[in-house]
Enzyme design. Structure first.
Site, mmCIF file in Angstrom:
data_model
loop_
_atom_site.group_PDB
_atom_site.id
_atom_site.type_symbol
_atom_site.label_atom_id
_atom_site.label_comp_id
_atom_site.label_asym_id
_atom_site.label_seq_id
_atom_site.Cartn_x
_atom_site.Cartn_y
_atom_site.Cartn_z
ATOM 1 C CG HIS A 104 -1.932 -1.092 1.234
ATOM 2 N ND1 HIS A 104 -2.890 -1.203 2.210
ATOM 3 C CD2 HIS A 104 -2.133 -2.141 0.393
ATOM 4 C CE1 HIS A 104 -3.652 -2.270 1.972
ATOM 5 N NE2 HIS A 104 -3.202 -2.861 0.881
ATOM 6 C CE1 TYR A 129 19.029 -0.371 -13.569
ATOM 7 C CE2 TYR A 129 19.513 1.770 -14.548
ATOM 8 C CZ TYR A 129 19.936 0.514 -14.130
ATOM 9 O OH TYR A 129 21.241 0.148 -14.279
#
Length: 229
Positions: A104, A129
């Protein structure tokens, strides 16, 4: 046979410790507060380990992790997270997946609430990336936590995404190792943070040519390039 059994047990012991170690790291850095988030790892016998329900990732006990069989039934340990259907759906559709991390994390949750987000690509190609670790990130609609219907939404992605955002809830990321899944989840969170920092500022994203170069050089798999890899 005895040697193989001992090896399997030692591997499972190591994975239990790894889940707790990574969980503690994610919790201590504020990436999943309270008792939120869950982690699972697939085992060689077809079963899997998963963090228990109402457990903080910062205070996991290796011996109390939930051990499930190949059908998702509890074999030992505490009762598993209510998000088991979510993990099962990703394992069923991502054949190479060996671990799943669901957090979360603040910036990823914030991103999932924005009205302009493309469900097929929740983030633009911001950094090399991000693409290398996450590919593209799908956004699925809101379901209450533990709702079995979220499994159908995940299955509807047909295994094209290893990185998924649950609307108003958080990220779910699969990897071929636990470390890879954790690193990809962290990269997703950092990229979501960048997006929020730059929102409305007309930033320069990677060009289509630069994206194609990453696909070619690093074997990045994007849904629209799936036929090439």
């Amino acid at each position: 046979m005895r040697q193989a059994g001992m090896t399997a047990m030692s591997n499972e012991t190591r994975l239990r410790e790894d889940i707790c170690r990574f969980g503690r790291s994610l919790f201590e850095r504020g990436l999943t507060p309270g008792s939120s988030g869950n982690i699972s790892v697939r085992l060689d016998d077809g079963g899997w380990l998963v963090t228990p329900t109402n457990a903080s990732l910062g205070f996991l006990d290796p011996a109390r992790l939930s051990r499930l069989d190949g059908q998702g039934r509890l074999v030992s340990g505490d009762a598993p997270t209510k998000e088991v259907p979510l993990h099962t759906a990703l394992y069923d559709t991502r054949g190479a997946a060996r671990a799943i991390v669901h957090l979360h994390s603040t910036h990823s949750v914030a991103l999932s609430m924005l009205p302009e987000i493309d469900p097929r690509a929740a983030l633009p190609p911001m950094t090399a990336y991000y693409l290398m670790k996450c590919g593209a990130t799908a956004l699925v609609p809101y379901y209450r936590p533990g709702d079995p219907a979220v499994a159908d939404a995940i299955k509807g992605l047909a295994g094209k995404y290893s990185s998924v955002l649950l609307a108003n809830h958080g990220p779910v990321v699969a990897g071929d190792t636990l470390e890879a899944a954790v690193f990809a989840t962290e990269e997703l969170e950092e990229t979501a943070k960048l997006y929020l920092l730059l929102r409305g500022m007309n930033p320069r994203y990677l060009s289509p040519e630069q994206v194609k170069d990453l696909v070619k050089v690093f074997g990045v798999t994007l849904p629209e390039h799936g036929h090439e890899h």
